[in-house]
Design a protein around this motif. Structure first.
Motif, PDB file in Angstrom:
ATOM      1  N   ILE A   1       3.897   7.998   4.845  1.00 23.65           N
ATOM      2  CA  ILE A   1       3.543   6.784   5.575  1.00 23.65           C
ATOM      3  C   ILE A   1       4.846   6.162   6.030  1.00 23.65           C
ATOM      4  O   ILE A   1       5.770   6.001   5.227  1.00 23.65           O
ATOM      5  CB  ILE A   1       2.821   5.769   4.657  1.00 23.65           C
TER       6      ILE A   1
ATOM      7  N   TYR B   1       5.685  -0.781  -9.921  1.00 22.96           N
ATOM      8  CA  TYR B   1       4.786   0.376  -9.905  1.00 22.96           C
ATOM      9  C   TYR B   1       5.364   1.571 -10.647  1.00 22.96           C
ATOM     10  O   TYR B   1       4.661   2.530 -10.936  1.00 22.96           O
ATOM     11  CB  TYR B   1       4.474   0.800  -8.465  1.00 22.96           C
TER      12      TYR B   1
ATOM     13  N   GLY C   1       2.388   1.750  -3.289  1.00 21.50           N
ATOM     14  CA  GLY C   1       1.322   2.143  -4.218  1.00 21.50           C
ATOM     15  C   GLY C   1       0.943   3.610  -4.048  1.00 21.50           C
ATOM     16  O   GLY C   1       0.778   4.335  -5.023  1.00 21.50           O
ATOM     17  N   ARG C   2       0.843   4.032  -2.802  1.00 24.74           N
ATOM     18  CA  ARG C   2       0.465   5.408  -2.529  1.00 24.74           C
ATOM     19  C   ARG C   2       1.504   6.378  -3.083  1.00 24.74           C
ATOM     20  O   ARG C   2       1.186   7.413  -3.678  1.00 24.74           O
ATOM     21  CB  ARG C   2       0.325   5.614  -1.019  1.00 24.74           C
TER      22      ARG C   2
ATOM     23  N   THR D   1       3.411   5.898  -5.577  1.00 19.82           N
ATOM     24  CA  THR D   1       3.280   5.931  -7.025  1.00 19.82           C
ATOM     25  C   THR D   1       2.151   6.868  -7.444  1.00 19.82           C
ATOM     26  O   THR D   1       2.304   7.701  -8.335  1.00 19.82           O
ATOM     27  CB  THR D   1       2.996   4.515  -7.560  1.00 19.82           C
ATOM     28  N   GLU D   2       0.996   6.710  -6.775  1.00 16.91           N
ATOM     29  CA  GLU D   2      -0.147   7.563  -7.103  1.00 16.91           C
ATOM     30  C   GLU D   2       0.188   9.033  -6.963  1.00 16.91           C
ATOM     31  O   GLU D   2      -0.223   9.874  -7.757  1.00 16.91           O
ATOM     32  CB  GLU D   2      -1.312   7.250  -6.150  1.00 16.91           C
ATOM     33  N   MET D   3       0.930   9.352  -5.882  1.00 19.94           N
ATOM     34  CA  MET D   3       1.236  10.755  -5.622  1.00 19.94           C
ATOM     35  C   MET D   3       2.417  11.238  -6.446  1.00 19.94           C
ATOM     36  O   MET D   3       2.773  12.421  -6.404  1.00 19.94           O
ATOM     37  CB  MET D   3       1.547  10.946  -4.136  1.00 19.94           C
TER      38      MET D   3
ATOM     39  N   ALA E   1       6.714   9.836  -0.188  1.00 18.71           N
ATOM     40  CA  ALA E   1       5.373   9.514   0.308  1.00 18.71           C
ATOM     41  C   ALA E   1       5.409   8.303   1.212  1.00 18.71           C
ATOM     42  O   ALA E   1       4.484   8.073   1.978  1.00 18.71           O
ATOM     43  CB  ALA E   1       4.434   9.282  -0.860  1.00 18.71           C
ATOM     44  N   ALA E   2       6.450   7.493   1.083  1.00 18.00           N
ATOM     45  CA  ALA E   2       6.573   6.319   1.942  1.00 18.00           C
ATOM     46  C   ALA E   2       8.012   6.229   2.439  1.00 18.00           C
ATOM     47  O   ALA E   2       8.950   6.420   1.664  1.00 18.00           O
ATOM     48  CB  ALA E   2       6.225   5.051   1.170  1.00 18.00           C
TER      49      ALA E   2
ATOM     50  N   ASP F   1       0.830  -1.212   0.000  1.00 20.05           N
ATOM     51  CA  ASP F   1       0.000   0.000   0.000  1.00 20.05           C
ATOM     52  C   ASP F   1       0.860   1.256   0.000  1.00 20.05           C
ATOM     53  O   ASP F   1       0.584   2.225  -0.706  1.00 20.05           O
ATOM     54  CB  ASP F   1      -0.901   0.033   1.250  1.00 20.05           C
ATOM     55  N   ALA F   2       1.902   1.227   0.825  1.00 14.86           N
ATOM     56  CA  ALA F   2       2.758   2.405   0.948  1.00 14.86           C
ATOM     57  C   ALA F   2       3.426   2.711  -0.383  1.00 14.86           C
ATOM     58  O   ALA F   2       3.445   3.867  -0.822  1.00 14.86           O
ATOM     59  CB  ALA F   2       3.806   2.170   2.039  1.00 14.86           C
TER      60      ALA F   2
END
Lengths: 217, 401, 207, 279
Positions: free
Chosen positions: B313, B225, B185-186, B188-190, B288-289, B182-183
């Motif tokens: 995160i 990702y 992934g997040r 990547t999204e951001m 972000a992570a 999840d971390a």
């Protein structure tokens, strides 16, 4: 030029630059951070040469009383293998050195952790609960239950349900109390460090200002 | 009244009769004491024995000095070997009561005695003591540990083997590790990078090795990702290993082109210099992570709080008991102690690694039983002595010298 | 093949260290002692790799004018300053290298370290919220120990320092022990996997 | 009102930073001193143990630290040395850390001068020896074998107070002022467990949580943990306005500030949750 005062000023200057980070990232912090990384890296290179490579390797390979001790060629070769990473063609030689470092580290850690972290702690937990005071019996009981249930919490191959789950819950609860206590206790040590820096600024650095401005001696 | 006078007369007679004998005794002891005073102290109770638990080539000598007498200037350790040669092997200042002779060969019988010097001449000489140096094959105080370690190793390896054979193994959920995907992934999204901090210990530390194994998994995820991965290290060897591991992760994900060597960089060996550098990376790159996995000391909270302030995160993990509280307070997920080592098995789901986790559990169960049996027998042993020896035995088993 | 030799070295080195702990007899004593020193030498030698990497990263930053490149010369100059003064004047006291260390590097270390005083406060403020009963326990034990640490605690109630001592010597000891024993098991099993070559991902790929 | 509390719950951490800085700077600048009551703590245990020592007994004090941990450990060293001198106990000083020898010398000679104690009769500094735990085991059978001379090369035989000292069992107590490794753990394992000598310790606040284990098992008779432990000992010995007691003022103020913030955070949290629940 007064080297001592210059030293105090240098120390104070970098102290302020780094503290400015508490407000937010800024050019002063960036300067001090880059300086810190560079200077300390340089320091450690020299430190390693002076404190490890010369006394523990070079002087053993070529002892003061003369002669040549061939066995110290081996770590030299391993060190060269490590540095061989720079040349892509022979980079894989570094794996030999890695194998040596990691193997020796694994062996050493295995016995020392087992001795001091496992057996010594188990030994400390084998004691008699009997005592005249109810409070002391209770405390001893909490200690033993805490260790045992804490260990149950770390069980990986059992689902945390039923008896195991309940015990694991007791375990994580005692762990939380322990973490809280340890956190609260350490605050004092951390504040001592800040007090030390403030004393440097207030008692060493601040008095140099009137001296520089020509007041007093 | 009569009785009393008889008693008094008796007493007088007795005193008169014994008095001369008493005097004689005293004078005798005065004479011997005077002689003692002029004698130089001699070494007594000399014992020579093979130095225990060593690689041989050493004999331990212990002795006492006589209490009365003149204190010698120095002591000479004398040695003779079967060939008949006698030599002075050491001269010690007065006051010594032990010496290790490291200049002997294994298997030869040596005889030792100690001479006391006063004014440069030998004034007293001790009795002789004999020893044969030899090398030992085992540390006696470590046999218990050897047995337990061997058993645990056997159990762990047994479960690894049974894992290899494909036996289905259950593993409980570890929240911090569930969050890894999840971390990433997040991030990547951001469109922000992932920061991986492997601690400040060198590659010989098992926590660093465990961290490198997790890094491999994280690298594969970031490659899949397509987000960038930053790894600042505080040790040169760790940097080298991290480069290998990340490169391999990118290859496995089929994206070797995306691997950027410059992202895995060495900062400095200095603990706080490293913390300053990583803090700088955090506030400028705004990851972000953030993963903080490995051996951490005081810098743990400096890093975790700065990471928190940039809104990342954070997944942290260490086996350093003193730093776990700070990670628990400042990070979203914390791998506590053993969970860090379980990570490689958990993330890869490889049966043989899962097997080793089961082996670890068996080892812990063994310790739990040891503690419970020990505590119960020690407690009951206070009232019923036979059980006390059980507790003593268990304590001795886990004692290592 | 390229993996087999490193793994063989790992196995040998690991076994030597373990046997050295249990067997005083030669050659294990000698091998074990030597291996520890060798490790130190190889790790020290490797610092040149790190230094070169640091210089490479920053000179590249300058060359490509990457973000914040203007600060990279500071790192390079700082590094060279320590290197040159150290090589020329040596590391003895009151020489330039020692002066720079004592007056610049050491104060920076102490300052970074002291940032913890601030961070410990902000972490406590944010993290210690009684959001569930476990968090409440964490908060309560931290709070009690903090109170017990300073005179004001004893002034409020003279049993508070006692509570601190109890928390530190009973639950804290229990927690520390559980973590230590568990972690030791993790270390033993990870070490075994490394020594027997089951865990080998740290060596990178098989190319 | 509720709005203000909620805002307080989200206080910018920079405000906390400023308050922490002020709570340290102000007490230092004004030389504030707060009373320091000592409860039934490990520091009192150590004090009581030392206080019960008979006159003329020998105590070994090991100075196992260096200048970096001086703020916490030097006040302990001075207070412990003062107490031992007041009890007319002989002090044998030594160090497992190279720089500890001269720090110990400062503490002992400073106190000796003010109390009229005589070097080699009431106290001696044997200096530093390398070897940690292994060296301690050697001390067990013979102290003179490890230290044939004192720190300044005065031979053992010329030091009157050492005449009745053979091995570690000659000491009624060993106190290690310990900043890490080697230090108190070696003393407990090697001197305490093997030779049965009572062990006391002074340590930094960072290492104290781990060392509580040894108090629980009775392997240590008492412990001074961090600045608080040092201040406790200063109070118990009766040093007015000692270095550690003065250090406790900023500590107290900062602790209170942090605790206030924890309370504010929780009040805000609960008022927010109540509002959230009402919705």
């Amino acid at each position: 030029m007064n080297w001592e005062i210059l030293g105090i000023w240098l120390g104070a200057l970098v102290t302020f630059c780094l503290y400015s980070f508490l407000y937010r990232d800024n050019p002063f912090y960036k300067f001090a951070e880059h300086l810190f990384v560079g200077m300390s890296a340089g320091y450690w290179v020299i430190y390693n040469i002076e404190n490890v490579l010369i006394p523990n390797w070079w002087q053993k390979m070529f002892p003061a009383e003369g002669g040549f001790s061939w066995i110290w060629v081996i770590p030299g070769i391993f060190a060269l293998f490590m540095i061989a990473r720079i040349v892509p063609k022979i980079a894989s030689f570094s794996r030999l050195s890695l194998g040596m470092i990691i193997g020796a580290g694994a062996g050493l850690n295995m016995v020392s952790f087992f001795q001091t972290n496992a057996l010594a702690q188990v030994k400390g937990t084998i004691f008699s609960l009997a005592s005249d005071s109810v409070w002391s019996v209770f405390s001893s009981l909490v200690l033993v239950i805490g260790v045992v249930s804490g260990l149950v919490y770390f069980f990986f191959s059992k689902a945390h349900t039923g008896v195991v789950g309940k015990t694991a819950n007791v375990g994580i609860t005692i762990l939380m109390v322990a973490f809280g206590a340890s956190f609260g206790y350490t605050i004092m040590a951390r504040l001592s460090l800040l007090i030390g820096r403030c004393q440097f600024l207030l008692e060493d650095w601040l008095p140099t200002i009137p001296r520089l401005l020509g007041f007093g001696g | 009244m009569n009785n009393l006078s008889t008693f008094l007369i008796f007493l007088l007679l007795f005193a008169a009769g014994t008095a001369p004998a008493d005097n004689a005794d005293q004078s005798e002891s005065v004479v011997t004491e005077a002689a003692e005073e002029f004698r130089v102290q001699e070494a007594v109770d000399l014992e020579a024995s093979d130095t225990e638990e060593d690689a041989g080539g050493s004999v331990s000598l212990t002795w006492h000095m006589e209490i009365a007498g003149i204190i010698p200037d120095s002591l000479g350790i004398m040695r003779s070997d079967p060939s008949g040669g006698e030599e002075l092997i050491a001269t010690l200042p007065e006051g010594f009561v032990m010496y290790n002779d490291e200049s002997v060969d294994n298997g030869i019988e040596y005889s030792y005695w100690i001479v006391s010097y006063l004014g440069g001449t030998v004034e007293a000489c001790s009795d002789r003591a004999v020893a044969v140096p030899s090398a030992q094959w085992i540390y006696k105080g470590r046999i218990g540990m050897l047995i337990i370690l061997f058993l645990m190793a056997a159990v762990i390896i047994y479960y690894i083997e049974s894992g290899k054979k494909g036996k289905e193994l259950f593993i409980r959920e570890i929240a911090g590790l569930e969050a890894v995907d999840d971390a990433v992934g997040r991030a990547t999204e951001m469109g922000k990078p992932v920061l991986y901090v492997p601690g400040i210990a060198d590659m010989d530390d098992i926590q660093t090795i465990a961290s490198m194994v997790i890094l491999g998994r994280v690298a594969r995820k970031t490659a899949e990702y397509g987000s960038s991965l930053l790894v600042p290290t505080s040790r040169s060897v760790v940097m080298s290993v991290a480069q290998e591991v990340v490169k391999e992760g990118y290859i496995q994900a089929g994206r070797p082109d995306a691997y950027n060597k410059e992202n895995i960089q060495y900062l400095t060996d200095d603990q706080f210099g490293y913390a300053a550098g990583v803090d700088g990376i955090m506030v400028r790159e705004k990851p972000a992570a953030i993963f903080l996995l490995g051996t951490f000391y005081a810098e743990s909270l400096i890093l975790a709080e700065t990471g928190r302030s940039v809104g990342a995160i954070q997944i942290a993990g260490t086996a350093m008991p003193s730093q776990i509280p700070f990670f628990v307070a400042a990070c979203d997920y914390t791998l506590i102690g053993e969970e860090l080592f379980a990570a490689s098995a958990y993330l890869s789901r490889e049966p043989k690694l899962l097997g080793s986790l089961k082996g670890q559990d068996a080892a812990k169960l063994f310790f739990i039983i040891l503690i419970i049996v020990g505590v119960v027998s020690a407690t009951i042993g206070d009232y019923w002595s036979p059980l006390k020896s059980v507790a003593e035995f268990l304590r001795k088993l886990v004692t290592v010298n | 093949m390229r993996l087999i030799i490193p793994l063989a070295i790992t196995f040998t080195a690991g076994m030597i260290m373990i046997l050295n702990f249990f067997i005083p007899h030669q050659p294990f004593r000698l091998l074990g002692d030597n291996l520890q020193e060798w490790f130190m030498i190889v790790a020290s030698g490797a610092i040149f790799l790190g230094a070169m990497n640091l210089m490479h990263v920053h000179s590249r930053k300058i060359k490509l004018k990457l973000k914040n490149w203007k600060y990279s010369p500071v790192t390079i100059i700082g590094f060279l300053l320590m290197l040159v003064t150290g090589l020329i004047y040596g590391v003895t006291e009151h020489r330039p290298f020692d002066y720079l260390f004592m007056n610049v590097v050491a104060p920076m270390g102490a300052t970074m370290f002291s940032l913890l005083a601030f961070f410990v406060a902000s972490a406590a403020f944010r993290a210690f919220r009684a959001s569930n009963w476990r968090a409440t326990l964490l908060l309560t034990s931290a709070f009690l120990v903090m109170l017990g640490q300073v005179p004001i605690g004893a002034m409020i109630w003279d049993k508070i320092p006692l509570a601190k001592v109890w928390l530190m010597s009973i639950p804290n000891t229990a927690g520390q022990r559980a973590v230590m024993i568990g972690a030791a098991m993790g270390v033993v099993s990870t070490s075994l996997r490394i020594i027997f070559g089951i865990e080998r991902s740290y060596l990178g790929g098989t190319d | 009102m509720a709005g203000i509390i909620e805002k307080l719950g989200n206080t910018d951490r920079r405000i906390i930073f400023v308050l922490i800085a002020l709570s340290v700077i102000i007490p230092i600048s004004f030389n504030l001193i707060l009373p320091n009551p000592v409860g039934a703590e490990p520091s009192r245990d150590l004090f009581d143990y030392v206080d019960a020592l008979p006159e003329g007994s020998n105590v070994l004090v090991s100075f196992d630290y260096d200048p970096s941990t001086m703020p916490e450990l030097q006040p302990m060293a001075e207070a412990v040395v003062l107490h031992l001198f007041k009890k007319n106990v002989n002090i044998v000083g030594m160090a497992l850390w190279p720089q500890g020898a001269s720090l110990g010398q400062d503490a002992m000679s400073g106190m000796a001068d003010s109390l009229g104690k005589v070097q080699f009769e009431d106290w001696v500094n044997l200096g530093y020896k390398t070897g940690g735990g292994v060296m301690i085991v050697r001390l067990g059978s013979s102290v003179s074998a490890v230290f044939p001379t004192d720190k300044d090369n005065v031979p053992w035989a010329e030091i009157p107070m050492l005449r009745n000292i053979t091995g570690l069992e000659s000491f009624s107590l060993i106190i290690s002022l310990s900043a890490g490794d080697p230090g108190i753990i070696q003393w407990v394992m090697m001197a305490g467990d093997r030779f049965g000598v009572p062990i006391g310790c002074g340590c930094t606040a960072v290492s104290a949580p781990t060392l509580y284990t040894y108090l629980q098992t009775g392997q240590m008779v008492g412990m001074l943990g961090g600045l608080k432990g040092a201040a406790d000992y200063e109070t118990l010995v009766g040093i007015k306005g000692g270095q550690a007691i003065r250090g406790m003022a900023p500590q107290s103020v900062a602790h209170i500030v942090i605790m206030l913030f924890i309370i504010i955070g929780n009040v805000a949290y609960f008022s927010q949750r109540k509002k959230g629940g009402a919705k």
